[in-house]
Design a protein around this motif. Sequence first.
Motif, PDB file in Angstrom:
ATOM      1  N   TRP A  34       3.765   1.552  -1.274  1.00 40.25           N
ATOM      2  CA  TRP A  34       4.393   1.716  -2.577  1.00 40.25           C
ATOM      3  C   TRP A  34       3.404   2.256  -3.600  1.00 40.25           C
ATOM      4  N   ILE A  35       2.197   1.697  -3.608  1.00 40.37           N
ATOM      5  CA  ILE A  35       1.282   2.036  -4.693  1.00 40.37           C
ATOM      6  C   ILE A  35       0.672   3.408  -4.502  1.00 40.37           C
ATOM      7  N   THR A  36       0.576   3.866  -3.263  1.00 44.86           N
ATOM      8  CA  THR A  36      -0.001   5.195  -3.067  1.00 44.86           C
ATOM      9  C   THR A  36       1.073   6.273  -3.076  1.00 44.86           C
ATOM     10  N   ASP A  37       2.300   5.881  -3.425  1.00 47.45           N
ATOM     11  CA  ASP A  37       3.388   6.838  -3.396  1.00 47.45           C
ATOM     12  C   ASP A  37       3.678   7.329  -4.805  1.00 47.45           C
ATOM     13  N   ASP A  38       3.993   8.618  -4.942  1.00 48.09           N
ATOM     14  CA  ASP A  38       4.199   9.183  -6.265  1.00 48.09           C
ATOM     15  C   ASP A  38       5.611   9.011  -6.796  1.00 48.09           C
ATOM     16  N   ASP A  39       6.503   8.585  -5.930  1.00 46.21           N
ATOM     17  CA  ASP A  39       7.906   8.468  -6.299  1.00 46.21           C
ATOM     18  C   ASP A  39       8.065   7.594  -7.539  1.00 46.21           C
ATOM     19  N   GLU A  40       8.628   8.184  -8.589  1.00 43.90           N
ATOM     20  CA  GLU A  40       8.684   7.474  -9.867  1.00 43.90           C
ATOM     21  C   GLU A  40       9.703   6.340  -9.869  1.00 43.90           C
ATOM     22  N   ILE A 100       0.832  -1.203   0.000  1.00 46.13           N
ATOM     23  CA  ILE A 100       0.000   0.000   0.000  1.00 46.13           C
ATOM     24  C   ILE A 100       0.873   1.262   0.000  1.00 46.13           C
TER      25      ILE A 100
END
Lengths: 188, 285, 564
Positions: free
Chosen positions: B271-277, B269
């Motif tokens: 990871w997926i909600t994070d904007d870091d490309e 969760i």
Amino acid sequence: MAQKTLIKLIVGSETIFFLALLMAFVYFSYVPTLNPRLVSRLDLTSTGLFTVLLLSSSFTFWRAEVSFRRGQTKQLRLWLIGTVVLGIVFLFGQGLEYRTLFREQLTISQGTFTTSFFTLTGFHGLHVLIGLIILSIVIYLAFLGDLDDPDSVLLPSVGIYWHFVDAVWAVVFMVVYVLPHVLADSTL
Amino acid sequence: MMPVMHYWTFDLASLAILLALGLLYGSMAGWRRQRGAGLYGAGLVLLALVQFSPLHTLALTCSMSAHMIGHMLLLLVVAPLLVLGLPRRPTGWSATHIDRLSAFFSTAPWIGWLMGLGTMWFWHIPGTYRASLAHGDTGIIPLCTLAGPSTDWAANLIHLVHPISLVMAGVCFAWPLLGPRPSQRMFPLTGVLYLFTACIGCSLLGMLITFAPAGSYYPYVPGQSYYAMLSVLPAGWPAEPAVDQQMAGLLMWVPGCLIYLTGAISLFIHWITDDDEAGQIAPVH
Amino acid sequence: MITDVELPEPEKSLPGATVNSDQGLLMWISSVDHKQIGIMYLLMALFYLFVGGLLALLMRVQLLVPNNHFLAPDAYNQLFTMHGTTMIFFVLTPAILGLAVYLVPLQIGANEMAFPRLNAFSFWISLFGGLLLYFSFLAGGAPDAGWFSYAPLNQTQYSASPGIDYYCIGLLLSGIGTVATAGNLAVTIITLRTPSMQYKYMPVFVWMVFIDSFLILAAFPSLNAALAMLLIDRQLDGHFFNTDAGGSALLWQHLFWLFGHPEVYIVVLPPFGVLSEVFQVYSRKPIFGYPFVVGSGIAISLLAFGVWVHHMFATGMGHTVNSFFAVSSMLIGIPTGVKVFNWLGTMYGGSIRFTTGMLFATAFLVEFTIGGLSGISFAIVPIDWQLTDTYYVVAHLHYVFLGGSLFGLFAGLFYWFPKMSGRMYSERLGNWFFWLFVIGFNLTFFVQHILGIIGMPRRVYTYPALAGYSALNLTSSLGAFLMGLSMLVFLYLLYDALKRGKRAGDNPWDGYTFEWLTSSPPPLKNFTTLPPVYSFRPVHDLNHPEIGDYKKPDEEKYGTKDID
């Protein structure tokens, strides 16, 4: 890349297959008490010797991979042949062991211990045999010159499988042959 | 309060470990409070509870389930908390060490996996398990002793090594996932797989303990109860050896797996909600 | 501004490119194209659905009235065994694999699976596994020990006909096919996504298939090991499960349910993915809480391996074991509940189009919740002891497999039918089919809850004329006939759509994912160019650039932002 990923997934899946067989073996041979046949009838020394040979085939295969990466075709073929020979010797040893057990009337239908023992080691032997067939094809391709390209993923993919087969045997050997001796000694 | 709650123990070795860990943090963080100090502190408090609380007494004297809870807390809660709480901007000597460790675990995360699983399995081989418990020398109240309830120094050494090794193994296990260098962490989806396979390994051990014949793990002499612990247990406590062993196995099998699972889900969760490309998980909040 | 990027050409030309449509049947048999194999998988599922349904109807005829002698007991045993085995291994499993194989490459912007030939091999070996299973009818008797083939009933002394040997070999073959396809799908998703499609932009269906692949890879080997052991027992006189010779009946149950429980999620996760696509497109809203839909899928798949013992509450493993697994089984309700709320949240405030696909999706929410609730009731050990092996179990598992999996698959089938066939189906016929099927389904199985509670045991070929039994069984049988009738309507619907259906455009539903970008039906080479991916709705971004997801912050995109 894709080939290697697939082999890794299949190897993971196979691990669970062997775990199921191993659990069945443990269930029948360690519970409720250690099956004395494990200690008395199985020959630790000679199987140990063949185990060393099989495990050293992982080493020879690793050498083959190194020669492959360096583009040394001649060494590659030699190491591959060495691997196959070691695998064949291991299967031969397994055959010898089975013959001794059969002579003592320990067949697959003799009892739960033999059923689970032959199933576990037999399925491993089958995997070694499959590996040998694959390796023979690889050797054939190596002699045809198909492996001269160091970017080919064939050898690394086969390697994952072969190392897996060896690793499985290491575990099987520990559980079937070594651990019973340790436990039997500690309870004496 | 239940009578069992009075059985706190206190030993200098555990205190020394706690102090050492605290000092380690201080020197790494440059004696300043950095983000995550709370998590590190929580880890220390929990470690102290595992070592000093009645859980420890129960584990040493009469309850395998208590022993198991201790193991799981040390390996799967204390250690990850310590790793998560490591200072983000380590100073001086520690920075290079942290960098080196992170680089090592990012190239060979399986070593962390193997350390975690291996240690857990190692302490549940019946022989080693027995060694980590109280021994025949009754009458020694572990209050203010150096380490452990025995007069035999070798047994005491094992008592000392036992929690340290679990925490260390837990740190190795958690480092590739939660290490202080986010860029060196494992790709979170691989992390889910890492936790899932570890969960299978732990479940297998739990299964073995659950279904092993009663008595394979029960080293407490029947009928003899150190410090009369059995008599102070609350009513309904599963004190019979067979049930206790089953419960210990099940604790590792089911709630143990749930800890891995919670880790996997939170990893995902985050990871997926994070904007870091870069596809890495977010820096810990 | 979105501009297309060229799809990199594969190093080798696509396999099967030389086969063309003039070659008729040969084109299908020799095909390695993922779309054709997907359709063949679906046809196989449909074929076995009719066969398995026919077996069920025969059973319902037998149970129409008390003390009936339409079927002999041994024939009845064979029928329920074959019905269960067929429906799980040769209907639901190939149907989800078919949809996955058809759609995954399209949705991730690839032109083929990673291993096209392996794909074809998996399909054919599964098909032949099924045929081999049915060959047992000719070889002296079908398997008759139930779909889970409990030991020691699966031993030669209790089941002397070769049926169970066929069961082992048939399931082993199809199991190999399933594992190979799962590996193939996982590798396809890992390696062949269009370069800009990060994992976090994958459609939910692809996510669910991805998770499902790992579940298959982890669960099926346990079944395969158990089947190999059973075959050794029966053919080589081994003693794994032969309780007369020291074998263990519980070992079989452990190995079987270690596979069997995850199998429930294997056949329900991809339908969850299907529903997530269907709900968002027909509600004209992005899925509500994308991270949680995917995350709960992962949670379900991980929990799947920690709950299988709840199938064995009645085997006497003791209160300690039972209580732990009662709790863990209840936990499964949490991620499943999360998903249901995600779908409700997707529908909330959307402008919903109630097409046949959406009707099935909506009905799923109701039926699957009923199945979930009756499942939770089994987690309570005393209730499980009371109800185990009664019709309550039958009702529960049909609400999960039919009301859950099959409704989801039907929703997907209607949703993607225009894409696969290039034709629109008749919504009027679709409505008829839906209502007949749903009414028939609930008539058949809802009353079985009551039958179970008043004590009717499952797997017994007839029943005495006790109070309540006759009327409820009659209702159940009538419902089954209604479902049978609805399947005929379904066949006619397919015929009508293929024969007279309007041409479907490329994107008749205003869909969100890449399969709607190519023509309907897609050409052999799916795509030549693709737009880059900025969100999990790439086609929506392309068609509605003014409100494209990629412009929104994450919390809005995922629907996790509070609505003022």
